[in-house]
Design a protein around this motif. Structure first.
Motif, short mmCIF file in Angstrom:
data_model
loop_
_atom_site.label_atom_id
_atom_site.label_comp_id
_atom_site.label_asym_id
_atom_site.label_seq_id
_atom_site.Cartn_x
_atom_site.Cartn_y
_atom_site.Cartn_z
N HIS A 75 0.80 -1.23 0.00
CA HIS A 75 0.00 0.00 0.00
C HIS A 75 0.83 1.28 0.00
N ASP A 76 2.18 1.17 -0.04
CA ASP A 76 3.03 2.35 -0.02
C ASP A 76 3.95 2.48 -1.23
N TYR A 77 4.59 1.37 -1.61
CA TYR A 77 5.64 1.47 -2.63
C TYR A 77 5.90 0.11 -3.26
N ILE A 78 6.09 0.13 -4.57
CA ILE A 78 6.50 -1.08 -5.27
C ILE A 78 7.52 -0.69 -6.33
N SER A 79 8.58 -1.49 -6.45
CA SER A 79 9.64 -1.24 -7.42
C SER A 79 9.81 -2.48 -8.29
N ILE A 80 9.80 -2.27 -9.59
CA ILE A 80 9.94 -3.35 -10.57
C ILE A 80 11.26 -3.14 -11.29
N GLU A 81 12.09 -4.18 -11.31
CA GLU A 81 13.34 -4.14 -12.06
C GLU A 81 13.16 -4.93 -13.34
N HIS A 82 13.38 -4.28 -14.46
CA HIS A 82 13.22 -4.93 -15.76
C HIS A 82 14.53 -5.62 -16.14
N LEU A 83 14.43 -6.90 -16.48
CA LEU A 83 15.60 -7.73 -16.72
C LEU A 83 15.77 -8.17 -18.17
N GLY A 84 14.69 -8.17 -18.93
CA GLY A 84 14.79 -8.66 -20.30
C GLY A 84 13.47 -8.56 -21.03
N MET A 85 13.43 -9.20 -22.18
CA MET A 85 12.27 -9.17 -23.07
C MET A 85 11.72 -10.57 -23.27
N VAL A 86 10.44 -10.61 -23.62
CA VAL A 86 9.82 -11.83 -24.13
C VAL A 86 9.46 -11.54 -25.58
N GLN A 87 9.96 -12.38 -26.48
CA GLN A 87 9.64 -12.24 -27.91
C GLN A 87 9.26 -13.61 -28.44
N ASP A 88 8.13 -13.68 -29.12
CA ASP A 88 7.62 -14.95 -29.64
C ASP A 88 7.53 -16.00 -28.53
N GLY A 89 7.20 -15.55 -27.31
CA GLY A 89 7.06 -16.46 -26.19
C GLY A 89 8.36 -16.90 -25.55
N GLU A 90 9.51 -16.40 -26.05
CA GLU A 90 10.82 -16.78 -25.51
C GLU A 90 11.42 -15.63 -24.71
N GLU A 91 12.01 -15.96 -23.55
CA GLU A 91 12.64 -14.95 -22.71
C GLU A 91 14.06 -14.68 -23.18
N ASP A 92 14.43 -13.40 -23.21
CA ASP A 92 15.78 -12.97 -23.57
C ASP A 92 16.28 -12.03 -22.48
N THR A 93 17.27 -12.49 -21.73
CA THR A 93 17.87 -11.64 -20.69
C THR A 93 19.37 -11.44 -20.94
N THR A 94 19.87 -11.91 -22.10
CA THR A 94 21.32 -11.88 -22.32
C THR A 94 21.77 -11.17 -23.59
N SER A 95 20.87 -10.84 -24.50
CA SER A 95 21.30 -10.23 -25.76
C SER A 95 21.88 -8.84 -25.52
N ASP A 96 22.67 -8.37 -26.47
CA ASP A 96 23.25 -7.03 -26.37
C ASP A 96 22.17 -5.96 -26.31
N ALA A 97 21.09 -6.15 -27.05
CA ALA A 97 20.00 -5.18 -27.05
C ALA A 97 19.39 -5.05 -25.65
N VAL A 98 19.21 -6.17 -24.97
CA VAL A 98 18.63 -6.17 -23.62
C VAL A 98 19.61 -5.58 -22.62
N LYS A 99 20.88 -5.90 -22.76
CA LYS A 99 21.88 -5.42 -21.80
C LYS A 99 21.97 -3.90 -21.75
N GLN A 100 21.52 -3.22 -22.81
CA GLN A 100 21.57 -1.76 -22.83
C GLN A 100 20.65 -1.12 -21.78
N TRP A 101 19.58 -1.81 -21.41
CA TRP A 101 18.64 -1.23 -20.46
C TRP A 101 18.28 -2.15 -19.29
N ALA A 102 18.83 -3.37 -19.28
CA ALA A 102 18.54 -4.29 -18.16
C ALA A 102 18.91 -3.62 -16.84
N GLY A 103 18.08 -3.82 -15.85
CA GLY A 103 18.28 -3.19 -14.56
C GLY A 103 17.51 -1.90 -14.40
#
Length: 150
Positions: A74-102
């Motif tokens: 009821h006060d605060y929530i923080s979400i850390e974005h780690l990667g993308m889902v594309q075509d139902g597959e998780e990607d947390t390691t590509s160079d594109a994701v690493k640019q904004w992960a965290g």
């Protein structure tokens, strides 16, 4: 990365705003401004993995891989974005994701004499700044309407 900040006053107590924002049924309604069919898979507990998903223009499932960094009910929530889902597959390691992960997306709920001030701040790269600057106010207005229903 830069920060985007949004706020809205909602004529409901923060517990109701919190529940309206995070419960599955109403989450799907207020997030339609981002994409029709938006939903999440997972839970909002601190440390939990959560997927923010929706169909892309071809009908394939896509979205974000995230984790709940902080949850003070009821006060605060923080979400850390780690990667993308594309075509139902998780990607947390590509160079594109690493640019904004965290990057973070934070929600703060403040009591204002029985009303709630909801503050949203998020890390964003230039590519998505205009899109989110347009979508967030629409989503917050929808959330406000849902949370103010008796």
């Amino acid at each position: 990365m830069q920060k985007l900040n949004f706020s809205i006053i909602i004529n409901s107590p923060k517990e109701k705003v919190w529940n309206t924002m995070l419960e599955d049924k109403t989450y799907r309604q207020w997030t339609e401004a981002f994409a029709a069919g938006s939903h999440y898979v997972g839970d909002w507990n601190k440390g939990s993995k959560i997927l923010f998903l929706g169909p892309d223009e071809k009908g394939k499932l896509g979205g974000m891989v995230s984790r709940i960094k902080e949850n003070r009910k009821h006060d605060y929530i923080s979400i850390e974005h780690l990667g993308m889902v594309q075509d139902g597959e998780e990607d947390t390691t590509s160079d594109a994701v690493k640019q904004w992960a965290g990057s973070l997306e934070n929600y703060t709920f403040k009591d204002r004499n029985g009303k709630t001030e909801l503050l949203v701040d998020m890390d964003i790269n230039d590519e998505y700044k205009d899109m989110f600057s347009d979508m967030w106010p629409k989503s917050l207005e929808k959330l406000k309407a849902l949370a103010e229903k008796k």
